[in-house]
Design an enzyme around this catalytic site. Sequence first.
Site, PDB file in Angstrom:
ATOM      1  CE  LYS A 265      66.393 -49.028  44.033  1.00 10.68           C
ATOM      2  NZ  LYS A 265      65.411 -48.136  43.391  1.00 10.68           N
ATOM      3  CG  ASP A 270      64.170 -50.872  38.706  1.00  6.96           C
ATOM      4  OD1 ASP A 270      63.359 -51.812  38.523  1.00  6.96           O
ATOM      5  OD2 ASP A 270      63.854 -49.766  39.184  1.00  6.96           O
ATOM      6  CE  LYS A 277      62.669 -48.613  36.252  1.00 10.35           C
ATOM      7  NZ  LYS A 277      61.847 -47.482  36.713  1.00 10.35           N
ATOM      8  CG  ASP A 288      67.555 -48.670  40.709  1.00  4.84           C
ATOM      9  OD1 ASP A 288      67.566 -47.558  41.280  1.00  4.84           O
ATOM     10  OD2 ASP A 288      66.556 -49.419  40.706  1.00  4.84           O
ATOM     11  CG  ASP A 347      59.522 -49.521  38.070  1.00  5.63           C
ATOM     12  OD1 ASP A 347      60.660 -49.903  38.432  1.00  5.63           O
ATOM     13  OD2 ASP A 347      59.327 -48.629  37.225  1.00  5.63           O
ATOM     14  CD  GLU A 349      63.141 -51.322  42.178  1.00  3.92           C
ATOM     15  OE1 GLU A 349      62.069 -50.864  41.728  1.00  3.92           O
ATOM     16  OE2 GLU A 349      64.221 -50.710  42.097  1.00  3.92           O
ATOM     17  NE  ARG A 351      58.543 -47.197  47.028  1.00  9.13           N
ATOM     18  CZ  ARG A 351      57.792 -46.185  46.585  1.00  9.13           C
ATOM     19  NH1 ARG A 351      56.618 -45.928  47.151  1.00  9.13           N
ATOM     20  NH2 ARG A 351      58.224 -45.423  45.605  1.00  9.13           N
TER      21      ARG A 351
END
Length: 493
Positions: A265, A270, A277, A288, A347, A349, A351
Amino acid sequence: MEFSTKAGTPDRIKSGCVVVGVYADRKLTPAASLVDVASNGAIAAAGRRGDLPSKRGGVLMMSGVTGIAAERVLIVGLGKQEELKAKGVAEAVRAAVKALGASGASSALFTLADVSLPDLSTVDVVRVVVLAAREAVFRSDELKSQKDEDGTLARIVFPVEKAQASSIAGAIASGVALANGCDLTKRLGNLPPNICTPSYLASTAKQIAKEWDLKVEVLERKQMEQLRMGSFLAVSQSSAEPPKLIVLSYSGGKAKDAPVVLVGKGITFDTGGISLKPGDAMDEMKYDMCGAGSVLGTLRAVAELGLKINVVGIVPTCENMPGGDATRPGDIVTSMSGQTIEVLNTDAEGRLILCDALTYAERFKPAAVIDIATLTGACVIALGHVNSGLFSTDDELAGELLAASKTSGDAAWRMPVEDDYQEQLKSNFADMANIGGRPGGSITAACFLSRYTKNYRWAHLDIAGTAWKSGVAKGATGRPVPLLTAFLEARAQ
Ligand code: BES
Ligand code: MN
Ligand code: ZN
């Protein structure tokens, strides 16, 4: 930092400082005994005065010790002998390197590999020492005008018997290769998100490819559109930074050997997107992309180790930003697999970018696919900052990864992926929702990914709690590069 070997015994090799270990209760290691005898009992005398470090990681610097070739002796506490494990050796090594740096030493003779540990050979311990020493001198100060002046130690020398010299030199080389991989992963993680962008990760992959003779391909947005990666592109769509899909391949095995595919990933920042967030510690969402960083670091390590195995690294990388053209909660996107996804929370994201990369992985006819992701806060709640979460529907693959976790000391704990959890991903309007609610949040995330990995053996590592540290020690850990490298080493045998 350089490492080398020198034939001879710790009392007779010339150096600025010889480093020896003592256990609790003044018990000496073999090297400490040698130095003690040669110096007419200097260490034992220090023990009688009560000066020897009794705790693991405690240190005592002695100068003016006669009868030995070294100018000084650094005594390092190892704690209770029966409790000493690889982790404890690493702790003692870090303490020694710190003390040596503070003392201004530029090189030292290291004997800490002479401890005998239940499951580890001397060669294994040398590797532990090399890794720990490199960890102790690691800094992310490339963007500081004034560098921290606390690391003067430039060389560590291991005393060896002639018969052992080449196996120890091999252990040093493999420790250095692994440390180089970890350092790359840490560096990428720590770089700020305005520098470590998707394009930066792509150029880093190209650099690795050039230096280590790997194959690299970087797919641009247009190609991803042609591949119908609607899920990945939905995450990237409001970012000014273009998304990249990096494919980095190492061919150390036979041409016909199916590769292990690592998918990382690579969200370089993020924000949460429209499901923004909260502001607290939001800077840490630069981490991230640590899954991506660990894939690049592992490939670098594997290449330097020259493992006889084929490995493909796939890195889907983009930012998750809000904006006028951002994906909205409620939007339905179509993934490369054809399955549709209702994005109930922008959020979740990770996956969404991973599922398309996992579908893309099918074309390599992989022996196994492992994805690595800072995927869920829920995994941090479940396992804290100690274990990475290991999810797999394949018991054999999970067993291999757990074994690699044990040999590398890079802890992982198996979590369930069961069909009963899949129900939480039901959507009234699409094939699935991208969130499954708070209960078992790391498990439903893994369940989501499992819907894209039916055509090969697959495991997922959630490193949300282990990829970096917060607070005063804020920084990337380099995990799970040691675990992945150990896994690939075992497979390459
Ligand atoms: N990158 C985060 C996960 C994360 C959060 C890692 C905090 C480490 C620390 C991920 O993209 C995310 O935001 N996940 C959400 C999922 C939720 C909306 C279902 C989460 O964990 O809150
Ligand atoms: Mn997120
Ligand atoms: Zn994320």
